[in-house]
Design a protein around this motif. Structure first.
Motif, PDB file in Angstrom:
ATOM      1  N   HIS A 194       0.811  -1.216   0.000  1.00 26.02           N
ATOM      2  CA  HIS A 194       0.000   0.000   0.000  1.00 26.02           C
ATOM      3  C   HIS A 194       0.847   1.270   0.000  1.00 26.02           C
ATOM      4  O   HIS A 194       0.348   2.359  -0.238  1.00 26.02           O
ATOM      5  N   GLN A 236      -3.725  -8.817  -3.039  1.00 23.51           N
ATOM      6  CA  GLN A 236      -4.277  -8.435  -1.740  1.00 23.51           C
ATOM      7  C   GLN A 236      -5.743  -8.049  -1.885  1.00 23.51           C
ATOM      8  O   GLN A 236      -6.582  -8.405  -1.048  1.00 23.51           O
ATOM      9  N   ALA A 237      -6.049  -7.321  -2.968  1.00 23.84           N
ATOM     10  CA  ALA A 237      -7.426  -6.887  -3.197  1.00 23.84           C
ATOM     11  C   ALA A 237      -8.343  -8.087  -3.446  1.00 23.84           C
ATOM     12  O   ALA A 237      -9.488  -8.126  -2.968  1.00 23.84           O
ATOM     13  N   ALA A 240      -9.394  -9.556  -0.215  1.00 21.30           N
ATOM     14  CA  ALA A 240     -10.374  -8.707   0.471  1.00 21.30           C
ATOM     15  C   ALA A 240     -11.740  -8.782  -0.198  1.00 21.30           C
ATOM     16  O   ALA A 240     -12.779  -8.629   0.468  1.00 21.30           O
ATOM     17  N   MET A 241     -11.771  -9.019  -1.495  1.00 23.45           N
ATOM     18  CA  MET A 241     -13.042  -9.063  -2.238  1.00 23.45           C
ATOM     19  C   MET A 241     -13.879 -10.282  -1.896  1.00 23.45           C
ATOM     20  O   MET A 241     -15.050 -10.357  -2.268  1.00 23.45           O
ATOM     21  N   THR A 246     -17.780  -5.760   1.578  1.00 22.90           N
ATOM     22  CA  THR A 246     -16.749  -4.719   1.600  1.00 22.90           C
ATOM     23  C   THR A 246     -16.807  -3.891   0.323  1.00 22.90           C
ATOM     24  O   THR A 246     -16.816  -4.431  -0.781  1.00 22.90           O
ATOM     25  N   LEU A 248     -15.825  -1.741  -2.816  1.00 19.90           N
ATOM     26  CA  LEU A 248     -14.666  -1.850  -3.705  1.00 19.90           C
ATOM     27  C   LEU A 248     -13.750  -0.634  -3.613  1.00 19.90           C
ATOM     28  O   LEU A 248     -12.534  -0.752  -3.737  1.00 19.90           O
ATOM     29  N   GLN A 250     -13.215   1.110  -0.955  1.00 18.13           N
ATOM     30  CA  GLN A 250     -12.460   0.910   0.287  1.00 18.13           C
ATOM     31  C   GLN A 250     -11.336  -0.100   0.073  1.00 18.13           C
ATOM     32  O   GLN A 250     -10.210   0.083   0.556  1.00 18.13           O
ATOM     33  N   ILE A 251     -11.615  -1.160  -0.647  1.00 23.49           N
ATOM     34  CA  ILE A 251     -10.595  -2.170  -0.954  1.00 23.49           C
ATOM     35  C   ILE A 251      -9.479  -1.562  -1.792  1.00 23.49           C
ATOM     36  O   ILE A 251      -8.296  -1.820  -1.549  1.00 23.49           O
ATOM     37  N   SER A 255      -5.568  -1.264  -0.572  1.00 21.66           N
ATOM     38  CA  SER A 255      -4.561  -2.035  -1.303  1.00 21.66           C
ATOM     39  C   SER A 255      -3.482  -1.164  -1.923  1.00 21.66           C
ATOM     40  O   SER A 255      -2.524  -1.686  -2.491  1.00 21.66           O
ATOM     41  N   HIS A 260     -10.710   4.347  -7.235  1.00 22.39           N
ATOM     42  CA  HIS A 260     -11.447   3.195  -7.767  1.00 22.39           C
ATOM     43  C   HIS A 260     -11.152   2.990  -9.247  1.00 22.39           C
ATOM     44  O   HIS A 260     -11.039   1.844  -9.727  1.00 22.39           O
ATOM     45  N   ARG A 279     -16.467 -10.362  -8.891  1.00 25.27           N
ATOM     46  CA  ARG A 279     -17.329 -10.681  -7.748  1.00 25.27           C
ATOM     47  C   ARG A 279     -18.582 -11.430  -8.207  1.00 25.27           C
ATOM     48  O   ARG A 279     -19.018 -12.399  -7.565  1.00 25.27           O
TER      49      ARG A 279
END
Length: 285
Positions: A194, A236-237, A240-241, A246, A248, A250-251, A255, A260, A279
Motif C-alpha cells: 500500500h 491483496q485486493a 479482500a473481495m 466490503t 470496492l 475501500q478495498i 490495497s 477506484h 465478484r
C-alpha cells in the motif's frame, strides 16, 4: 524561437519537463549552454542540433539527444515546423551512477558516447508510455521513474561507441548478488504494497542504483518493478473481495490504489475483467 516549458514531474531522482518550440522570424540562432546534463526526447516535429560549423544532427520522434553541461549548441527547425519534446533531468548523483554502470563513464558528453542516438523501437513505445503516465490524473511515481531510467539506459546503450564497455561493466556483479537484491525488493513490496514507493527509495534499501535495480528486477522476475507492485496489490485486493459486503473503493484504497478507477483499470488489464465482474463470477460458484 518561441519556447514554452511546462513542469510535468519532480522527484529526488529526476525532473521531467514538456517543451514546445516554434521558430520565430526574429530568431538569432545564438549559442546555448545547459547547466546540467539533459536527455531530450522529441515526441513530435523535427529539430537540428548544431555542435559546430557544419556539425549538426537531425532528430525526430525516433531519436534521443544529449545536452552536455557547459557544451555550446544551437537548435534550428528544418521546414519551420518546430518540435515538441520531453526533457529528462536526472540528479547529478543518479546520472553518474547510471552512466557508470551502463557505459563506464560519468558524463553524457564524452568521446565514448555519441551526442545523439536512434532509439530502438521498444524505446520509442516506452517514450509514448511515459507520456501517457505523465498525463494521467494520478501520476504513478514508480512507473514514471522506472520508464525514465529505462529510456536513459536504452539511449546510452544505443549511443555507445564501443559496446564492449557495457559488457565489462555488467560482468562486475555476480548472479547471487543480483538475486539477493531482487528478492529483498520483492519482500519490501510484499510487506508494504500500500506504500507509495519510488524507484530510488527501493534502490537505497538494497544498496544499489535505480538503473541497476530496474534492469536486474525485470531480468530476474520478468516484470518491471511497478508492474510487480500492481500485481501484489491486486492479489491483496482479491483476498479482500471475498468479503462480499466490503466496498470496492475501500478495498482499492486499502490495497494502495489511488482511486477506484485506477484499481478497476489495473484489475482489468491483469485479469481481463472488472472487479465487479469478478465478484459476480465468484457469487455464481
Amino acid at each position: 524561437m518561441a519556447l514554452v516549458l511546462r513542469n510535468l514531474f519532480q522527484s529526488e531522482l529526476l525532473s521531467i519537463r514538456h517543451g514546445v518550440a516554434r521558430p520565430a522570424p526574429e530568431d538569432t540562432k545564438e549559442l546555448e549552454c545547459e547547466t546540467a546534463d539533459l536527455i531530450l526526447l522529441p515526441i513530435a516535429g523535427v529539430l537540428a542540433k548544431h555542435d559546430g560549423p557544419k556539425q549538426h544532427v537531425i532528430a525526430n520522434a525516433n531519436h534521443a539527444i544529449f545536452l552536455g553541461v557547459g557544451q555550446p549548441y544551437r537548435i534550428t527547425f528544418p521546414g519551420d515546423i518546430g518540435d515538441e519534446a520531453l526533457v529528462l533531468d536526472f540528479s547529478k548523483e543518479a546520472l553518474m551512477q547510471i552512466l557508470s554502470e551502463v557505459a563506464g563513464v560519468e558524463q553524457l558528453y564524452v568521446p565514448a558516447l555519441r551526442p545523439h542516438c536512434l532509439l530502438p523501437p521498444a524505446s520509442v513505445l516506452n517514450r509514448e508510455l511515459l507520456w501517457r503516465h505523465l498525463q494521467a490524473p494520478v501520476v504513478d511515481k514508480l512507473a514514471v521513474q522506472e520508464i525514465s531510467v529505462s529510456m536513459l539506459m536504452a539511449s546510452v546503450q544505443a549511443a555507445c561507441v564501443d559496446n564492449r564497455l557495457q559488457e565489462r561493466v555488467r560482468q562486475k556483479l555476480t548472479q547471487a548478488r543480483r538475486r539477493q537484491q531482487v528478492e529483498s525488493v520483492k519482500e519490501l513490496l510484499s510487506l508494504y504494497p500500500h506504500q507509495e514507493w519510488a524507484l530510488d527509495e527501493l534502490a537505497r534499501h538494497v544498496h544499489t542504483t535505480p538503473f541497476h535495480l530496474s534492469r536486474v528486477f525485470r531480468e530476474e522476475v520478468g516484470l518491471p518493478v511497478h508492474r510487480y507492485l500492481i500485481r501484489t496489490r491486486l492479489a491483496q485486493a482479491l483476498r479482500a473481495m471475498q468479503v462480499a459486503c466490503t466496498d470496492l473503493t475501500q478495498i482499492a484504497h486499502a490495497s494502495g490504489f489511488a482511486n477506484h478507477s485506477h484499481f478497476t483499470s489495473s484489475f482489468r488489464s491483469v485479469f481481463g475483467m472488472t472487479p465487479t465482474q469478478s465478484r459476480q463470477r465468484s457469487s455464481m460458484l
